[in-house]
Design a protein around this motif. Sequence first.
Motif, short mmCIF file in Angstrom:
data_model
loop_
_atom_site.label_atom_id
_atom_site.label_comp_id
_atom_site.label_asym_id
_atom_site.label_seq_id
_atom_site.Cartn_x
_atom_site.Cartn_y
_atom_site.Cartn_z
N GLN A 137 -10.92 4.82 3.69
CA GLN A 137 -9.60 4.00 2.73
C GLN A 137 -10.14 5.22 1.89
OE1 GLN A 137 -10.09 0.23 0.54
NE2 GLN A 137 -11.14 -0.81 2.43
N VAL A 166 -3.83 -0.92 3.14
CA VAL A 166 -4.38 -0.27 2.11
C VAL A 166 -3.64 0.83 2.15
CG1 VAL A 166 -6.17 1.71 2.05
CG2 VAL A 166 -6.90 -0.38 2.88
N ASN A 187 -12.72 5.05 -4.26
CA ASN A 187 -13.71 5.18 -2.65
C ASN A 187 -14.73 5.86 -1.93
OD1 ASN A 187 -10.07 3.66 -1.71
ND2 ASN A 187 -11.75 2.37 -1.09
N ASN A 205 -14.97 2.22 3.27
CA ASN A 205 -14.52 3.03 2.17
C ASN A 205 -14.61 4.25 2.72
OD1 ASN A 205 -17.79 1.65 0.65
ND2 ASN A 205 -15.61 1.82 -0.50
N ASN A 248 -6.24 7.04 0.99
CA ASN A 248 -5.47 6.27 -0.27
C ASN A 248 -5.50 8.06 -0.80
OD1 ASN A 248 -5.08 4.49 -1.29
ND2 ASN A 248 -7.32 4.27 -1.09
N SER A 307 -11.93 1.06 8.28
CA SER A 307 -11.50 1.29 7.83
C SER A 307 -12.43 0.68 6.46
CB SER A 307 -10.30 -0.18 7.28
OG SER A 307 -9.57 0.84 8.61
N ILE A 324 -4.23 -2.38 8.42
CA ILE A 324 -5.40 -2.40 9.56
C ILE A 324 -5.64 -2.88 10.95
CG2 ILE A 324 -7.51 -2.10 8.81
CD1 ILE A 324 -7.76 -1.88 6.53
#
Lengths: 222, 222
Positions: free
Chosen positions: B96, B126, A93, B93, B100, B91, B131
């Motif tokens: 996220q 995610v 990401n 890259n 993550n 939300s 979201i």
Amino acid sequence: MERKEISKAVITRLPRYYRYLDELLEEGVERISSGELSKRMKVTASQIRQDLNNFGGFGQQGYGYNVEYLYEEIGKILGLDRRHSLIIIGSGNLGQAIANYGNFERRGFVVNGMFDVDRELIGSTVRGIRIRGMEELEDFIRDNDVQIAALTIPKTQAPAVADRLVAAGVKAIWNFAHIDLTVPDDVVVENVHLSESLMRLSYLFCSKRDGKHKRTGGMEES
Amino acid sequence: MERKEISKAVITRLPRYYRYLDELLEEGVERISSGELSKRMKVTASQIRQDLNNFGGFGQQGYGYNVEYLYEEIGKILGLDRRHSLIIIGSGNLGQAIANYGNFERRGFVVNGMFDVDRELIGSTVRGIRIRGMEELEDFIRDNDVQIAALTIPKTQAPAVADRLVAAGVKAIWNFAHIDLTVPDDVVVENVHLSESLMRLSYLFCSKRDGKHKRTGGMEES
DNA sequence: TAGATTGTTAATCGATTAACAATC
DNA sequence: TAGATTGTTAATCGATTAACAATC
């Protein structure tokens, strides 16, 4: 011919000047004095003049600074008048976020390669950029005159990959891994340690809430 | 009872101490002197002792510092002994990537909400986090005791969203938008300006290559 | 010209480093 | 105890701010 060493604090502020000048340009402002700019940026006018005069006299007494000229000159100082080819190691990401950020290209930073170890990612593309396997790294760097490598991989792999980059001739590493890299003298590293940034925020938040800090001025309580 | 104001430079170094102590813990090192630590971290032992003594005497003469104890104490100073609930606005890259990153959770930062304006993203998850649309923002903040909001949206929307966050009671903003936010006194902002970081790297790279800098003799960039 | 504002020197402030007495 | 190393004070260094003469 050597210039005086520029302090790290000054270098850190340069991109911020550049950003504000860009905003002024967009607003159609033609000239600005250090005094006006200081109000906008919330720094002292003295500091602005001192900082700029590390690199030359860009202003004119009685007039101030020409916004477009100063913008261009700071751009040159920052090396934004050249094209830098950039690769991204780690195509998760974060790597994809960087690849997708179009504004970098406007500033001369062109992403022309992405890499990963994940066989599922290899072969796919992000914004037209192909993701390659790590075994192609050295050849790609040599064939594409790569100058900057963004390292968006876990900290465990980062030092070994950094060594490979350095051995292949990369001279600038944008390091997002949570570890300090050791590199030769002629290689520069800029760290983006997100977890440290978040901890700083946590500290500020907690210390403010718990009242560890002195009140510094008569601002209102909400 | 007020502590002395801690300088920004010290706060910036704290998470780095924390990271090195974590590494020492993993290596099974039980105690360390400021001298040994200074060699690892490439800072002076004096600075380490001065920095730590802003918060209390964590060491012992003739012995040094107990690694685990110091690690815990710095964690408390940084507020890592508490749970912080975090939301991510934007939300894409970057958002996220943050969601993550599992290590944040280890440090007490729990992402429990993500938001976006994109109808295609809304409703998907995610890492198990749903979201949501921006219209749910205020209610979600109030219902979930949200303390920190990460702003990973374009700079054009950032100020308006920041105002909504502040109005809804968020006291800490982790700002990734390329703009300076104006917030009340009791709200803290930590900026991550990636483009400025990249420009800094570009400057260092260019000035080193073009030899604008004096050689200072074997110093390392960090 | 008169007013404005720079470039630059001097003064202040803060942060880093050095030194050492205290003490484990 | 003797040696090691902290906590802390003092000295140094660098960065920021203030002031003002130069000059557009």
